[in-house]
Scaffold this motif. Sequence first.
Motif, short mmCIF file in Angstrom:
data_model
loop_
_atom_site.label_atom_id
_atom_site.label_comp_id
_atom_site.label_asym_id
_atom_site.label_seq_id
_atom_site.Cartn_x
_atom_site.Cartn_y
_atom_site.Cartn_z
N ARG A 28 0.95 -1.13 -0.09
CA ARG A 28 0.05 0.02 0.07
C ARG A 28 0.85 1.18 0.12
N ARG A 29 1.89 1.31 0.58
CA ARG A 29 2.99 2.64 0.91
C ARG A 29 3.79 2.80 -0.22
N SER A 68 -9.01 -0.68 -2.72
CA SER A 68 -8.09 -0.59 -1.80
C SER A 68 -6.62 0.09 -2.32
N SER A 69 -6.41 -0.24 -3.79
CA SER A 69 -5.40 0.20 -4.53
C SER A 69 -5.28 1.62 -4.83
N ALA A 72 -4.90 3.63 -1.75
CA ALA A 72 -3.40 3.77 -1.52
C ALA A 72 -2.62 4.46 -2.12
#
Length: 78
Positions: A28-29, A68-69, A72
């Motif tokens: 994610r980061r 979710s991507s 992020a």
Amino acid sequence: MAMVLGISETHPAPPVIVILGASGDLARRKLLPALYNLEHCGQGMLPHETAIIGFARTPMSTEEFRTSSREAVANTRA
């Protein structure tokens, strides 16, 4: 002597990027934003037919992973 080329030598397979732990903090980061930047900010540095496959212990659907991507990437650009 003539050289005979196989199909794999004349038409290489499209690249595949596999992310292990795709729902995790590192993905994610760092990984997902970096892949986004290669494609969208780097004038398409990833080949068009590149496939990105994510594996994770957290169960989620394809749409949940995409959401979710996106979050992020949006969080790193903010």
